[in-house]
Design a protein around this motif. Structure first.
Motif, PDB file in Angstrom:
ATOM      1  N   ILE A   1       0.832  -1.140   0.112  1.00  0.00           N
ATOM      2  CA  ILE A   1      -0.066   0.126   0.027  1.00  0.00           C
ATOM      3  C   ILE A   1       0.939   1.232   0.170  1.00  0.00           C
ATOM      4  CG2 ILE A   1      -1.584   1.356   1.242  1.00  0.00           C
ATOM      5  CD1 ILE A   1      -3.096  -1.317   2.073  1.00  0.00           C
ATOM      6  N   SER A   2       1.979   1.240   0.768  1.00  0.00           N
ATOM      7  CA  SER A   2       2.573   2.476   0.804  1.00  0.00           C
ATOM      8  C   SER A   2       3.273   2.632  -0.620  1.00  0.00           C
ATOM      9  CB  SER A   2       4.175   2.154   1.862  1.00  0.00           C
ATOM     10  OG  SER A   2       4.833   3.047   1.648  1.00  0.00           O
ATOM     11  N   ARG A   3       3.723   1.423  -1.448  1.00  0.00           N
ATOM     12  CA  ARG A   3       4.494   1.757  -2.780  1.00  0.00           C
ATOM     13  C   ARG A   3       3.443   2.357  -3.666  1.00  0.00           C
ATOM     14  NH1 ARG A   3       6.895  -4.048  -2.953  1.00  0.00           N
ATOM     15  NH2 ARG A   3       5.069  -4.242  -4.534  1.00  0.00           N
ATOM     16  N   ILE A   4       1.819   1.701  -3.588  1.00  0.00           N
ATOM     17  CA  ILE A   4       0.981   2.349  -4.378  1.00  0.00           C
ATOM     18  C   ILE A   4       0.792   3.584  -4.151  1.00  0.00           C
ATOM     19  CG2 ILE A   4      -1.460   2.081  -4.839  1.00  0.00           C
ATOM     20  CD1 ILE A   4       0.370  -0.087  -6.413  1.00  0.00           C
ATOM     21  N   SER A   5       0.709   4.156  -2.788  1.00  0.00           N
ATOM     22  CA  SER A   5       0.396   5.497  -2.399  1.00  0.00           C
ATOM     23  C   SER A   5       1.370   6.465  -2.907  1.00  0.00           C
ATOM     24  CB  SER A   5       0.283   5.480  -0.753  1.00  0.00           C
ATOM     25  OG  SER A   5       0.488   6.827  -0.680  1.00  0.00           O
TER      26      SER A   5
ATOM     27  N   SER B   1       0.977   9.608  -5.124  1.00  0.00           N
ATOM     28  CA  SER B   1       1.749  10.919  -4.897  1.00  0.00           C
ATOM     29  C   SER B   1       2.437  11.645  -5.715  1.00  0.00           C
ATOM     30  CB  SER B   1       2.391  10.611  -3.219  1.00  0.00           C
ATOM     31  OG  SER B   1       1.389  10.208  -2.348  1.00  0.00           O
ATOM     32  N   ARG B   2       3.498  11.056  -6.282  1.00  0.00           N
ATOM     33  CA  ARG B   2       4.349  11.665  -7.339  1.00  0.00           C
ATOM     34  C   ARG B   2       3.473  12.167  -8.469  1.00  0.00           C
ATOM     35  NH1 ARG B   2       7.286   6.556  -6.463  1.00  0.00           N
ATOM     36  NH2 ARG B   2       6.359   5.643  -8.071  1.00  0.00           N
ATOM     37  N   ARG B   3       2.445  11.583  -8.897  1.00  0.00           N
ATOM     38  CA  ARG B   3       1.519  12.265  -9.894  1.00  0.00           C
ATOM     39  C   ARG B   3       0.778  13.336  -9.215  1.00  0.00           C
ATOM     40  NH1 ARG B   3       2.982   7.242 -11.768  1.00  0.00           N
ATOM     41  NH2 ARG B   3       3.536   7.230 -13.810  1.00  0.00           N
ATOM     42  N   ARG B   4       0.594  13.619  -7.983  1.00  0.00           N
ATOM     43  CA  ARG B   4      -0.333  14.498  -7.279  1.00  0.00           C
ATOM     44  C   ARG B   4      -1.853  13.920  -7.862  1.00  0.00           C
ATOM     45  NH1 ARG B   4       2.711  18.331  -5.361  1.00  0.00           N
ATOM     46  NH2 ARG B   4       4.574  18.894  -6.743  1.00  0.00           N
ATOM     47  N   ILE B   5      -2.177  12.642  -7.499  1.00  0.00           N
ATOM     48  CA  ILE B   5      -3.516  12.136  -7.601  1.00  0.00           C
ATOM     49  C   ILE B   5      -4.013  11.931  -6.331  1.00  0.00           C
ATOM     50  CG2 ILE B   5      -4.797  10.593  -8.746  1.00  0.00           C
ATOM     51  CD1 ILE B   5      -2.815  10.391 -10.999  1.00  0.00           C
ATOM     52  N   ASN B   6      -5.323  12.497  -6.116  1.00  0.00           N
ATOM     53  CA  ASN B   6      -5.909  11.942  -4.714  1.00  0.00           C
ATOM     54  C   ASN B   6      -6.620  10.822  -4.853  1.00  0.00           C
ATOM     55  OD1 ASN B   6      -5.204  14.536  -3.559  1.00  0.00           O
ATOM     56  ND2 ASN B   6      -6.963  15.586  -4.440  1.00  0.00           N
TER      57      ASN B   6
ATOM     58  N   SER C   1      -3.376 -14.720  -2.634  1.00  0.00           N
ATOM     59  CA  SER C   1      -3.076 -13.410  -3.010  1.00  0.00           C
ATOM     60  C   SER C   1      -4.146 -12.532  -2.262  1.00  0.00           C
ATOM     61  CB  SER C   1      -3.536 -13.491  -4.611  1.00  0.00           C
ATOM     62  OG  SER C   1      -4.829 -13.478  -4.954  1.00  0.00           O
ATOM     63  N   ARG C   2      -3.827 -11.266  -2.516  1.00  0.00           N
ATOM     64  CA  ARG C   2      -4.606 -10.204  -1.851  1.00  0.00           C
ATOM     65  C   ARG C   2      -5.342  -9.242  -3.012  1.00  0.00           C
ATOM     66  NH1 ARG C   2      -5.901 -10.398   3.406  1.00  0.00           N
ATOM     67  NH2 ARG C   2      -5.432  -8.117   3.710  1.00  0.00           N
ATOM     68  N   LYS C   3      -6.333  -8.698  -2.728  1.00  0.00           N
ATOM     69  CA  LYS C   3      -7.107  -7.846  -3.608  1.00  0.00           C
ATOM     70  C   LYS C   3      -6.977  -6.216  -3.177  1.00  0.00           C
ATOM     71  CE  LYS C   3     -11.329  -7.986  -4.951  1.00  0.00           C
ATOM     72  NZ  LYS C   3     -12.624  -8.349  -5.734  1.00  0.00           N
ATOM     73  N   LEU C   4      -6.322  -5.171  -4.025  1.00  0.00           N
ATOM     74  CA  LEU C   4      -6.325  -3.959  -3.494  1.00  0.00           C
ATOM     75  C   LEU C   4      -7.370  -3.173  -4.672  1.00  0.00           C
ATOM     76  CD1 LEU C   4      -4.786  -1.852  -1.751  1.00  0.00           C
ATOM     77  CD2 LEU C   4      -3.457  -1.669  -3.589  1.00  0.00           C
ATOM     78  N   ILE C   5      -8.201  -2.480  -4.040  1.00  0.00           N
ATOM     79  CA  ILE C   5      -9.299  -1.601  -4.883  1.00  0.00           C
ATOM     80  C   ILE C   5      -8.880  -0.094  -4.637  1.00  0.00           C
ATOM     81  CG2 ILE C   5     -11.482  -1.171  -5.540  1.00  0.00           C
ATOM     82  CD1 ILE C   5     -12.359  -3.996  -4.607  1.00  0.00           C
ATOM     83  N   VAL C   6      -8.416   0.555  -5.587  1.00  0.00           N
ATOM     84  CA  VAL C   6      -8.218   1.945  -5.501  1.00  0.00           C
ATOM     85  C   VAL C   6      -9.199   2.799  -6.291  1.00  0.00           C
ATOM     86  CG1 VAL C   6      -6.551   3.815  -5.558  1.00  0.00           C
ATOM     87  CG2 VAL C   6      -5.894   1.459  -5.171  1.00  0.00           C
ATOM     88  N   VAL C   7      -9.905   3.833  -5.805  1.00  0.00           N
ATOM     89  CA  VAL C   7     -10.869   4.532  -6.462  1.00  0.00           C
ATOM     90  C   VAL C   7     -10.409   5.895  -6.544  1.00  0.00           C
ATOM     91  CG1 VAL C   7     -13.288   5.457  -6.718  1.00  0.00           C
ATOM     92  CG2 VAL C   7     -12.757   3.404  -5.589  1.00  0.00           C
ATOM     93  N   VAL C   8     -10.316   6.384  -8.006  1.00  0.00           N
ATOM     94  CA  VAL C   8      -9.603   7.759  -8.216  1.00  0.00           C
ATOM     95  C   VAL C   8     -10.506   8.576  -9.110  1.00  0.00           C
ATOM     96  CG1 VAL C   8      -7.263   7.123  -7.650  1.00  0.00           C
ATOM     97  CG2 VAL C   8      -8.022   6.868  -9.789  1.00  0.00           C
ATOM     98  N   LYS C   9     -10.584   9.971  -9.199  1.00  0.00           N
ATOM     99  CA  LYS C   9     -11.301  10.608 -10.124  1.00  0.00           C
ATOM    100  C   LYS C   9     -10.229  11.159 -10.967  1.00  0.00           C
ATOM    101  CE  LYS C   9     -15.094  13.779 -10.859  1.00  0.00           C
ATOM    102  NZ  LYS C   9     -16.197  14.529 -10.123  1.00  0.00           N
TER     103      LYS C   9
ATOM    104  N   THR D   1      -2.299   2.357 -14.164  1.00  0.00           N
ATOM    105  CA  THR D   1      -2.490   1.027 -14.518  1.00  0.00           C
ATOM    106  C   THR D   1      -1.124   0.275 -14.823  1.00  0.00           C
ATOM    107  OG1 THR D   1      -4.780   1.068 -14.747  1.00  0.00           O
ATOM    108  CG2 THR D   1      -3.645  -0.863 -15.461  1.00  0.00           C
ATOM    109  N   ARG D   2      -0.517   0.777 -15.784  1.00  0.00           N
ATOM    110  CA  ARG D   2       0.695   0.409 -16.206  1.00  0.00           C
ATOM    111  C   ARG D   2       1.734   0.451 -15.317  1.00  0.00           C
ATOM    112  NH1 ARG D   2      -1.003   2.858 -21.305  1.00  0.00           N
ATOM    113  NH2 ARG D   2       0.701   4.609 -21.024  1.00  0.00           N
ATOM    114  N   GLN D   3       1.732   1.518 -14.566  1.00  0.00           N
ATOM    115  CA  GLN D   3       3.051   1.802 -13.663  1.00  0.00           C
ATOM    116  C   GLN D   3       2.637   0.577 -12.332  1.00  0.00           C
ATOM    117  OE1 GLN D   3       5.464   3.979 -13.789  1.00  0.00           O
ATOM    118  NE2 GLN D   3       6.198   2.928 -11.865  1.00  0.00           N
ATOM    119  N   ILE D   4       1.600   0.428 -12.171  1.00  0.00           N
ATOM    120  CA  ILE D   4       1.212  -0.563 -10.967  1.00  0.00           C
ATOM    121  C   ILE D   4       1.361  -1.923 -11.381  1.00  0.00           C
ATOM    122  CG2 ILE D   4      -0.668  -1.606  -9.610  1.00  0.00           C
ATOM    123  CD1 ILE D   4      -2.039   1.129  -9.869  1.00  0.00           C
TER     124      ILE D   4
END
Length: 93
Positions: A21-25, A29-34, A48-56, A66-69
């Motif tokens: 989660i820290s790496r994803i955050s 952060s680097r892209r200034r996306i909330n 495995s685990r599932k991580l769901i992130v919602v952004v606008k 998505t490519r970066q992740i």
């Protein structure tokens, strides 16, 4: 051309949860996306685990995220789609 920002859900299936989660955050952060919402929990896929992130954001930005992740070491699979539930709620008001 200025594309309209919409709400998207990015889903990542990951192997090693520790520190992920820290790496994803940091990617956001680097892209200034909330981040609108973040949920981590068990996955329907075993071991495995599932991580769901919602952004606008715009779809172009979401594709880049998505490519970066996907480049992260412990990521098994990443997908995204527009969040239809939020659109419905916003139109109901």
């Amino acid at each position: 051309m200025n594309e309209e920002k919409k709400e998207y859900m990015i889903t990542a299936h990951i192997e090693n949860y520790t520190g992920f989660i820290s790496r994803i955050s940091n990617i956001f952060s680097r892209r200034r996306i909330n981040i609108v919402s973040l949920h981590a929990g068990p996955s329907e896929k075993s071991d495995s685990r599932k991580l769901i992130v919602v952004v606008k954001e715009t779809e172009e930005v979401i594709e880049k995220l998505t490519r970066q992740i996907e480049k992260q070491v412990d990521v098994l699979e990443v997908s995204y789609h527009q969040n239809p539930r939020r659109e419905t709620i916003q139109h109901a008001n």
